[in-house]
Scaffold this motif. Structure first.
Motif, PDB file in Angstrom:
ATOM      1  N   TYR B 215       0.864  -1.187   0.000  1.00 30.71           N
ATOM      2  CA  TYR B 215       0.000   0.000   0.000  1.00 30.71           C
ATOM      3  C   TYR B 215       0.895   1.230   0.000  1.00 30.71           C
ATOM      4  O   TYR B 215       1.803   1.351   0.827  1.00 30.71           O
ATOM      5  CB  TYR B 215      -0.880  -0.040   1.254  1.00 30.71           C
ATOM      6  CG  TYR B 215      -1.770   1.169   1.476  1.00 30.71           C
ATOM      7  CD1 TYR B 215      -2.906   1.368   0.700  1.00 30.71           C
ATOM      8  CD2 TYR B 215      -1.495   2.089   2.481  1.00 30.71           C
ATOM      9  CE1 TYR B 215      -3.738   2.452   0.919  1.00 30.71           C
ATOM     10  CE2 TYR B 215      -2.320   3.179   2.717  1.00 30.71           C
ATOM     11  CZ  TYR B 215      -3.436   3.359   1.928  1.00 30.71           C
ATOM     12  OH  TYR B 215      -4.260   4.431   2.156  1.00 30.71           O
ATOM     13  N   GLY B 220      -2.052   7.561  -0.103  1.00 33.31           N
ATOM     14  CA  GLY B 220      -3.133   7.140   0.776  1.00 33.31           C
ATOM     15  C   GLY B 220      -2.766   7.371   2.227  1.00 33.31           C
ATOM     16  O   GLY B 220      -1.662   7.841   2.528  1.00 33.31           O
ATOM     17  N   GLN B 222      -4.101   6.059   6.555  1.00 33.21           N
ATOM     18  CA  GLN B 222      -5.049   5.342   7.401  1.00 33.21           C
ATOM     19  C   GLN B 222      -5.530   6.279   8.507  1.00 33.21           C
ATOM     20  O   GLN B 222      -4.744   7.017   9.098  1.00 33.21           O
ATOM     21  CB  GLN B 222      -4.392   4.108   8.013  1.00 33.21           C
ATOM     22  CG  GLN B 222      -5.375   3.281   8.862  1.00 33.21           C
ATOM     23  CD  GLN B 222      -4.806   1.941   9.350  1.00 33.21           C
ATOM     24  OE1 GLN B 222      -5.173   0.899   8.859  1.00 33.21           O
ATOM     25  NE2 GLN B 222      -3.905   1.992  10.311  1.00 33.21           N
ATOM     26  N   SER B 230     -12.790   1.673   3.109  1.00 30.41           N
ATOM     27  CA  SER B 230     -11.788   2.266   2.236  1.00 30.41           C
ATOM     28  C   SER B 230     -12.535   3.121   1.232  1.00 30.41           C
ATOM     29  O   SER B 230     -13.703   2.877   0.940  1.00 30.41           O
ATOM     30  CB  SER B 230     -10.973   1.185   1.522  1.00 30.41           C
ATOM     31  OG  SER B 230     -11.810   0.425   0.690  1.00 30.41           O
ATOM     32  N   SER B 232     -11.832   5.959  -2.338  1.00 37.17           N
ATOM     33  CA  SER B 232     -10.861   6.446  -3.311  1.00 37.17           C
ATOM     34  C   SER B 232     -11.314   7.766  -3.898  1.00 37.17           C
ATOM     35  O   SER B 232     -12.482   7.951  -4.216  1.00 37.17           O
ATOM     36  CB  SER B 232     -10.716   5.413  -4.426  1.00 37.17           C
ATOM     37  OG  SER B 232      -9.937   5.955  -5.467  1.00 37.17           O
ATOM     38  N   VAL B 238      -6.059   7.041  -2.155  1.00 35.38           N
ATOM     39  CA  VAL B 238      -6.975   5.970  -1.747  1.00 35.38           C
ATOM     40  C   VAL B 238      -6.790   5.747  -0.251  1.00 35.38           C
ATOM     41  O   VAL B 238      -5.705   5.399   0.198  1.00 35.38           O
ATOM     42  CB  VAL B 238      -6.655   4.662  -2.490  1.00 35.38           C
ATOM     43  CG1 VAL B 238      -7.642   3.578  -2.087  1.00 35.38           C
ATOM     44  CG2 VAL B 238      -6.682   4.870  -3.997  1.00 35.38           C
ATOM     45  N   ARG B 239      -7.829   5.966   0.510  1.00 35.00           N
ATOM     46  CA  ARG B 239      -7.662   5.948   1.960  1.00 35.00           C
ATOM     47  C   ARG B 239      -8.323   4.742   2.614  1.00 35.00           C
ATOM     48  O   ARG B 239      -9.319   4.233   2.112  1.00 35.00           O
ATOM     49  CB  ARG B 239      -8.265   7.225   2.541  1.00 35.00           C
ATOM     50  CG  ARG B 239      -7.771   8.436   1.744  1.00 35.00           C
ATOM     51  CD  ARG B 239      -7.625   9.653   2.534  1.00 35.00           C
ATOM     52  NE  ARG B 239      -7.164  10.730   1.675  1.00 35.00           N
ATOM     53  CZ  ARG B 239      -7.249  12.006   1.996  1.00 35.00           C
ATOM     54  NH1 ARG B 239      -7.771  12.369   3.155  1.00 35.00           N
ATOM     55  NH2 ARG B 239      -6.789  12.932   1.173  1.00 35.00           N
ATOM     56  N   VAL B 240      -7.764   4.351   3.729  1.00 38.40           N
ATOM     57  CA  VAL B 240      -8.376   3.293   4.532  1.00 38.40           C
ATOM     58  C   VAL B 240      -8.635   3.835   5.939  1.00 38.40           C
ATOM     59  O   VAL B 240      -7.987   4.786   6.379  1.00 38.40           O
ATOM     60  CB  VAL B 240      -7.477   2.043   4.616  1.00 38.40           C
ATOM     61  CG1 VAL B 240      -7.330   1.401   3.247  1.00 38.40           C
ATOM     62  CG2 VAL B 240      -6.105   2.371   5.182  1.00 38.40           C
ATOM     63  N   GLU B 259      -9.246  -3.713   4.470  1.00 37.71           N
ATOM     64  CA  GLU B 259      -9.393  -2.437   3.761  1.00 37.71           C
ATOM     65  C   GLU B 259      -8.152  -2.160   2.911  1.00 37.71           C
ATOM     66  O   GLU B 259      -8.249  -1.565   1.834  1.00 37.71           O
ATOM     67  CB  GLU B 259      -9.649  -1.289   4.744  1.00 37.71           C
ATOM     68  CG  GLU B 259     -10.895  -1.447   5.623  1.00 37.71           C
ATOM     69  CD  GLU B 259     -12.170  -1.744   4.855  1.00 37.71           C
ATOM     70  OE1 GLU B 259     -12.257  -1.387   3.669  1.00 37.71           O
ATOM     71  OE2 GLU B 259     -13.085  -2.370   5.440  1.00 37.71           O
ATOM     72  N   ALA B 263      -7.948  -1.205  -0.973  1.00 35.62           N
ATOM     73  CA  ALA B 263      -7.211   0.002  -1.381  1.00 35.62           C
ATOM     74  C   ALA B 263      -6.151  -0.316  -2.433  1.00 35.62           C
ATOM     75  O   ALA B 263      -5.920   0.476  -3.356  1.00 35.62           O
ATOM     76  CB  ALA B 263      -6.571   0.660  -0.165  1.00 35.62           C
ATOM     77  N   GLU B 266      -7.794  -0.204  -5.747  1.00 37.67           N
ATOM     78  CA  GLU B 266      -8.054   1.166  -6.220  1.00 37.67           C
ATOM     79  C   GLU B 266      -6.758   1.879  -6.628  1.00 37.67           C
ATOM     80  O   GLU B 266      -6.739   2.633  -7.598  1.00 37.67           O
ATOM     81  CB  GLU B 266      -8.777   1.978  -5.133  1.00 37.67           C
ATOM     82  CG  GLU B 266     -10.190   1.496  -4.825  1.00 37.67           C
ATOM     83  CD  GLU B 266     -11.207   1.871  -5.904  1.00 37.67           C
ATOM     84  OE1 GLU B 266     -10.943   2.803  -6.674  1.00 37.67           O
ATOM     85  OE2 GLU B 266     -12.268   1.204  -5.967  1.00 37.67           O
ATOM     86  N   GLN B 267      -5.691   1.639  -5.857  1.00 42.10           N
ATOM     87  CA  GLN B 267      -4.406   2.259  -6.228  1.00 42.10           C
ATOM     88  C   GLN B 267      -3.871   1.673  -7.537  1.00 42.10           C
ATOM     89  O   GLN B 267      -3.051   2.300  -8.208  1.00 42.10           O
ATOM     90  CB  GLN B 267      -3.362   2.060  -5.119  1.00 42.10           C
ATOM     91  CG  GLN B 267      -3.594   2.947  -3.891  1.00 42.10           C
ATOM     92  CD  GLN B 267      -2.467   2.872  -2.860  1.00 42.10           C
ATOM     93  OE1 GLN B 267      -1.696   1.911  -2.839  1.00 42.10           O
ATOM     94  NE2 GLN B 267      -2.368   3.888  -2.022  1.00 42.10           N
TER      95      GLN B 267
END
Lengths: 496, 496
Positions: B215, B220, B222, B230, B232, B238-240, B259, B263, B266-267
């Protein structure tokens, strides 16, 4: 029809407030790689909001509402302000707006790079284009006496060169002898701020201060950012940011109180006017009056530290073992010419603004060229403050404003201080116990007074109208000068 | 013309991503009083985005692009998916969309209140309206065999009752004997998770795990939220989120990895397809396959803990003094019928989904009434898991989905696990050293394989097409069953 106008404006406000959330995130939590797409997301929101407020339907509505006899006073005031905004917006052709937006990005990036490399030459070409564009903007807006009038009006409706010249002429006459007297007196020591203050304790104390000021933590929060700012997404969600330097306690403390003052204004705007002119701040000058009133008139007062010093000492017993409340009060009012505007004291601060005002006026009237700007800058700092920046980073490149095209913005800082002093005198008249209240940690009456007299009006009045309504007089720098003289008489043991 | 289509979709994506930022903030940092205005800001963004993608101009562009011979393969794939979306969207009249949106708010608030009071009766009236509306939605979309087909297709294009019945029939036949065998064996002890694990150390360890998974913390971050999720805003942001319970280490650990898996997907989506179908995830089932592959196949594997256990023990030497890597591996795979779906193990989890699937189907076909839902729920839990919820909060009211009108969503959780098992076997074939790599903390080849085979395609393929492309076979539950049997043979010392 009024209802439809409200809906359109509130929709635009939703978009602008969404953009404000994205902006807040960008400065606080966004990971570095998020920047590029965030830029385009913000641009899309800006154009959507602009489309709405300049839509043909909005023009129709405003034209009809302008003469609508069925509106009440508040509705009329909203329509009046919206028509002013609309008239101003419609003077800029879309191609100009786009050109300005693109140049702003270019100019901002050039400024960042120029600062990084400490090289004005990197910034100069974009800034030259920016000055040319702002001159064109002034022509598009139109003006009576001076092109700068058209620009300053964006930030401070009703302000102009004639009024600002009077104001700054007063400063040029009155502040130098005050500064000279202070410089001749025994100097204040502010070393205590630069001891080691652990991060978490600084943070907790700053939150306690915010709460005492009346900042509603259920309708806001404080976060960390590189440059402190406040931002609002609604009167019920107004955020502040600050920064923590473990070896400079002043950095966090004053920015917390300053941004807290801005935030109290935003939290005090009427919810039921959300998205409408009467739900927005009167002007940048009035906004700054709120931050400066809290930061300087309240936060740097003896009464404030009478209440807070024992608390601060309890948090930092070692760091403050040899410090009295009076030491602290004096330290946070130390006057000393310095290079960086944002760190300047209450006296020298206005020379920083004056210098920028004089330079801006010349750039906009075409009597100063960008190529000659660094020399003009250094000369002015020598002339007014007796110091010369060792480099451009701490000199002409220190502020972001010009890279944003914000010509006419700086004077609002001084206006804010002056309004603050005038409001604060009035507040003391209205609340005779104010100083003893503050010394007991009670600022609720002050906040209530600000709410009633300033916050709740939104943009209903121009700044000078509001000032007259609140204090019975138009803006009068004498209040500020008297405030300064009184304060420093005590601190420096001098007579002015 | 393709360019204009791209611009329109990307503008809609900007708005949707802005809404996602507002949603993220709402769950992480927003102060409580911000909720009301945030609600209307989100609604405005949703309607703006909907206006764009259903605009007459978009219809024209899609109609023309549908037969445009000049497009390349990727462009064709985008246009195909957009036309499918558009056909589906246009089947819902604006009045229906508005009604659904309003009912969703009502139903969600009723669910919150019902949960708070542990009273299904508070939820029932809104839910009854919701079921009626979803039945109408199915009619509007149209379907061949079963109204539920029309709904599930929104989350998992191509899935339908015939296929899901086959899948869940398999579960009903195969999982009960597996569960019975495990229950008959000596049980695993997972007490170690419920010791005291200080917040900060938990957090730091979870970030280390995220980084090891690949990740990108520059793209991103956390944060803490009540319910982990998660989200985006672009492949570069892209966050969790997770939650920390100092007396339940499992809570943070598995949600971070789960999550994190979402992510990574999405990344890994192609940046150059931003806003287009090929820049979006294939389906909820495929999305869930990524989170479950990382959480279960990798995170609950012996190899994973071979690498991470010494690190974990170094962080928590006291808490884990009497624990071996094998103890931990077994503890995190403990199988036990339980009431809460989100906390269920890999075997019993699918009974939770099965129960919801059967109930949803009956609600949508009209053979079960909302009034009879709690009884049906409890009966099903007794039937499949041998337990009965003591109250509705841990029973029929536990999940948010129905209050959102998300009927057809639950099956994607089981599909995700099954796809995960099938993909993971294939990944092991493709990377023969995978298990020893993981045991050495190296997951980069696995991530690269997922990127190449799954992530980079976006929505180019339907889930089952993608599955065939990646594994050479359509979805086959045998992979999951074999994975489960193999895993629990080792852990429980049983034979299936």
């Amino acid at each position: 029809m009024y209802e439809e106008y409200v809906q359109l404006l509130q929709k635009a406000a939703d978009i602008n407030n969404a953009a404000a959330v994205l902006g807040w995130d960008q400065e606080t939590y966004m990971p570095p790689k998020g920047a590029a797409f965030r830029g385009r997301q913000l641009a899309t929101l800006a154009s959507l909001s602009h489309e709405l407020v300049t839509s043909p339907r909005m023009s129709e509505l405003l034209a009809q509402l302008r003469t609508d006899k069925g509106l009440d006073e508040l509705q009329k005031a909203n329509v009046l302000r919206s028509n002013e905004d609309h008239d101003k917006n419609s003077k800029l052709p879309p191609a100009f707006v786009e050109e300005l937006s693109l140049l702003t990005s270019e100019c901002f990036n050039a400024w960042i790079e120029a600062r990084r490399q400490n090289d004005f030459g990197i910034f100069a070409p974009s800034l030259t284009k920016m000055v040319a564009l702002k001159r064109r903007q002034a022509e598009l807006y139109g003006y009576k006496a001076h092109p700068y009038d058209a620009l300053v009006d964006e930030y401070e409706p009703g302000a102009n060169v004639a009024m600002l010249d009077r104001l700054f002429d007063g400063i040029k006459q009155q502040l130098p002898p005050i500064l000279a007297t202070i410089k001749a007196a025994p100097q204040v020591n502010d070393d205590l701020f630069y001891r080691h203050y652990p991060r978490q304790q600084q943070w907790d104390f700053s939150v306690a201060v915010l709460k005492t000021m009346g900042y509603d933590m259920e309708a806001g929060r404080q976060d960390i950012s590189e440059h402190p700012f406040s931002t609002s997404f609604a009167p019920t969600d107004v955020r502040v940011t600050t920064r923590v330097d473990e070896h400079n306690y002043a950095s966090l403390l004053w920015s917390t109180i300053h941004e807290g003052g801005h935030a109290l204004y935003e939290q005090g705007l009427p919810e039921e006017q959300y998205g409408l002119p009467l739900g927005a701040a009167a002007s940048l000058g009035i906004h700054e009056s709120q931050s400066r009133l809290w930061e300087n008139c309240v936060g740097r007062s003896e009464a404030f530290w009478q209440y807070f010093y024992p608390q601060l000492q309890a948090v930092f017993p070692q760091q403050l073992a040899d410090v009295t409340a009076t030491d602290l009060y004096k330290a946070c009012n130390k006057v000393e010419p310095s290079l960086i505007r944002t760190e300047a004291d209450e006296v020298t601060y206005h020379f920083h603004v004056l210098i920028r005002y004089e330079i801006e006026k010349q750039l906009i009237e075409g009597t100063l060229q960008v190529a000659d700007l660094p020399a003009a800058w250094n000369e002015a700092y020598q002339k007014y403050l007796g110091i010369t920046p060792p480099d451009h980073k701490t000199g002409v490149l220190q502020d972001v404003h010009w890279s944003h095209g914000s010509f006419g913005y700086f004077p609002t800082y001084t206006l804010g201080s002056f309004y603050a002093a005038q409001f604060y005198i009035k507040a003391q008249e209205a609340i005779p116990t104010l100083l003893t209240d503050i010394a007991a940690g009670k600022t609720s009456d002050l906040l209530a007074w600000l709410r009633t007299n300033i916050h709740r009006h939104g943009r209903r009045y121009y700044s000078d109208e509001l000032c007259e309504l609140v204090t019975g007089k138009r803006l009068d720098p004498t209040y500020f000068l008297n405030y300064i003289k009184q304060k420093y008489t005590g601190i420096y043991g001098v007579r002015f």
